[in-house]
Motif scaffolding. Structure first.
Motif, mmCIF file in Angstrom:
data_model
loop_
_atom_site.group_PDB
_atom_site.id
_atom_site.type_symbol
_atom_site.label_atom_id
_atom_site.label_comp_id
_atom_site.label_asym_id
_atom_site.label_seq_id
_atom_site.Cartn_x
_atom_site.Cartn_y
_atom_site.Cartn_z
ATOM 1 N N VAL A 39 -14.426 38.909 0.901
ATOM 2 C CA VAL A 39 -14.486 37.522 1.364
ATOM 3 C C VAL A 39 -15.730 36.893 0.746
ATOM 4 O O VAL A 39 -16.853 37.258 1.071
ATOM 5 C CB VAL A 39 -14.528 37.440 2.897
ATOM 6 C CG1 VAL A 39 -14.708 36.003 3.357
ATOM 7 C CG2 VAL A 39 -13.260 38.035 3.493
ATOM 8 N N ARG A 40 -15.510 35.937 -0.166
ATOM 9 C CA ARG A 40 -16.633 35.334 -0.890
ATOM 10 C C ARG A 40 -17.190 34.108 -0.191
ATOM 11 O O ARG A 40 -18.305 33.673 -0.462
ATOM 12 C CB ARG A 40 -16.191 34.968 -2.308
ATOM 13 C CG ARG A 40 -15.689 36.192 -3.081
ATOM 14 C CD ARG A 40 -15.698 35.945 -4.570
ATOM 15 N NE ARG A 40 -15.462 37.157 -5.330
ATOM 16 C CZ ARG A 40 -16.372 38.082 -5.579
ATOM 17 N NH1 ARG A 40 -17.596 37.921 -5.125
ATOM 18 N NH2 ARG A 40 -16.081 39.160 -6.262
ATOM 19 N N ASP A 63 -8.373 22.317 10.956
ATOM 20 C CA ASP A 63 -7.089 22.973 10.666
ATOM 21 C C ASP A 63 -7.121 24.482 10.901
ATOM 22 O O ASP A 63 -6.077 25.122 10.970
ATOM 23 C CB ASP A 63 -6.673 22.697 9.220
ATOM 24 C CG ASP A 63 -6.436 21.218 8.977
ATOM 25 O OD1 ASP A 63 -5.943 20.542 9.904
ATOM 26 O OD2 ASP A 63 -6.766 20.759 7.875
ATOM 27 N N GLY A 64 -8.318 25.052 10.990
ATOM 28 C CA GLY A 64 -8.434 26.492 11.176
ATOM 29 C C GLY A 64 -9.586 27.050 10.366
ATOM 30 O O GLY A 64 -10.592 26.374 10.143
ATOM 31 N N ILE A 65 -9.429 28.249 9.889
ATOM 32 C CA ILE A 65 -10.478 28.938 9.139
ATOM 33 C C ILE A 65 -9.924 29.257 7.754
ATOM 34 O O ILE A 65 -8.903 29.936 7.621
ATOM 35 C CB ILE A 65 -10.905 30.235 9.851
ATOM 36 C CG1 ILE A 65 -11.382 29.910 11.275
ATOM 37 C CG2 ILE A 65 -12.002 30.962 9.072
ATOM 38 C CD1 ILE A 65 -11.419 31.090 12.195
ATOM 39 N N VAL A 66 -10.595 28.747 6.727
ATOM 40 C CA VAL A 66 -10.190 29.019 5.352
ATOM 41 C C VAL A 66 -11.080 30.127 4.806
ATOM 42 O O VAL A 66 -12.308 30.030 4.824
ATOM 43 C CB VAL A 66 -10.312 27.762 4.462
ATOM 44 C CG1 VAL A 66 -9.970 28.103 3.018
ATOM 45 C CG2 VAL A 66 -9.423 26.649 4.982
ATOM 46 N N LEU A 67 -10.451 31.211 4.335
ATOM 47 C CA LEU A 67 -11.185 32.312 3.726
ATOM 48 C C LEU A 67 -10.924 32.313 2.227
ATOM 49 O O LEU A 67 -9.778 32.231 1.793
ATOM 50 C CB LEU A 67 -10.726 33.655 4.307
ATOM 51 C CG LEU A 67 -10.942 33.883 5.793
ATOM 52 C CD1 LEU A 67 -10.390 35.248 6.197
ATOM 53 C CD2 LEU A 67 -12.411 33.779 6.173
ATOM 54 N N GLU A 68 -11.998 32.386 1.439
ATOM 55 C CA GLU A 68 -11.880 32.519 -0.014
ATOM 56 C C GLU A 68 -12.115 33.995 -0.331
ATOM 57 O O GLU A 68 -13.215 34.509 -0.143
ATOM 58 C CB GLU A 68 -12.905 31.633 -0.702
ATOM 59 C CG GLU A 68 -12.700 30.156 -0.396
ATOM 60 C CD GLU A 68 -13.920 29.312 -0.713
ATOM 61 O OE1 GLU A 68 -14.938 29.886 -1.174
ATOM 62 O OE2 GLU A 68 -13.866 28.096 -0.473
ATOM 63 N N ALA A 102 -9.078 36.731 -11.315
ATOM 64 C CA ALA A 102 -7.755 36.101 -11.289
ATOM 65 C C ALA A 102 -7.049 36.318 -9.958
ATOM 66 O O ALA A 102 -6.095 35.603 -9.633
ATOM 67 C CB ALA A 102 -6.891 36.655 -12.421
ATOM 68 N N GLY A 103 -7.521 37.279 -9.168
ATOM 69 C CA GLY A 103 -6.902 37.547 -7.873
ATOM 70 C C GLY A 103 -7.478 36.735 -6.741
ATOM 71 O O GLY A 103 -7.094 36.926 -5.582
ATOM 72 N N GLU A 104 -8.401 35.798 -7.051
ATOM 73 C CA GLU A 104 -8.989 34.989 -5.981
ATOM 74 C C GLU A 104 -7.951 34.082 -5.359
ATOM 75 O O GLU A 104 -7.106 33.507 -6.039
ATOM 76 C CB GLU A 104 -10.146 34.142 -6.532
ATOM 77 C CG GLU A 104 -11.484 34.849 -6.459
ATOM 78 C CD GLU A 104 -12.644 33.906 -6.699
ATOM 79 O OE1 GLU A 104 -12.824 32.960 -5.903
ATOM 80 O OE2 GLU A 104 -13.357 34.114 -7.691
#
Length: 206
Positions: free
Chosen positions: A96-97, A104-109, A114-116
């Motif tokens: 988790v970067r 709207d909620g929780i956005v995880l990057e 390329a798999g991000e």
């Protein structure tokens, strides 16, 4: 375990008091157990405990006959199978970067190169162990006050060479920083003592 064929053994456990000042704590553990639906604990005198485990020295003990040991790896694989059957996906090597918390909620990057990818979730369980605070601090919009401080404690285990002197797990009454140094057995009968508690300032795996 029996239904899934997961290797286990119900060996039992003794929680021991080594002085009269700890006897009341055994009563407290038994009361908490009853509240949580554990109704098979039995308070033993020193003589009753030594009849079960002659190598044990104590003033009293609490016997938990239904406590056992398990092949934890097989258990986790079984639970993963259940989760995947119900639609869950296990994504390994996907750090988790960053991310953010908004209406709207929780956005995880998460991911690498390329798999991000970005994942929107309504709930997130942060179980990143010693990295949990770091993950939380990378989520914009999460109040800093909600991230607890990190304290490092190192626990050492010691394997016992030769035959184990006990057939059950042996635990002291819990201490402030953990469960205390206890004796555990693995499915092969090997005994280990630990963990102790050593407070440290930082992590050094060398």
């Amino acid at each position: 375990c029996e239904e899934r064929g997961i290797d286990h053994r119900r060996c039992g456990k003794l929680i021991v008091a080594t002085g009269e000042d700890q006897r009341a704590r055994l009563d407290g553990i038994a009361a908490a157990a009853r509240i949580n639906g554990v109704d098979d604990l039995r308070l033993l005198s020193r003589e009753e405990a030594r009849a079960l485990e002659p190598a044990l020295e104590c003033t009293a003990a609490l016997l938990s006959p239904s406590t056992g040991i398990i092949d934890s790896h097989a258990l986790m694989l079984s639970l993963l199978g259940d989760a995947e059957r119900d639609g869950a996906v296990l994504a390994l090597n996907s750090p988790v970067r960053g991310g953010c918390v908004d209406r709207d909620g929780i956005v995880l990057e998460a991911g690498v190169g390329a798999g991000e990818t970005a994942i929107l979730a309504q709930s997130v369980v942060n179980c990143a162990g010693l990295g949990a605070q770091g993950v939380s601090r990378r989520l914009h919009g999460l109040p800093a006050a909600s991230v607890p401080p990190l304290h490092y404690a190192k626990g050492n285990y010691y394997s016992l060479a030769g035959r184990a002197p006990f057939s059950r797990l042996i635990y002291p009454v819990p201490e402030a920083a953990g469960l205390g140094v206890h004796l555990t057995l693995d499915l092969g009968g090997q005994a280990r003592f630990g963990p102790d508690v050593e407070w440290i300032d930082d992590i050094d795996y060398t």
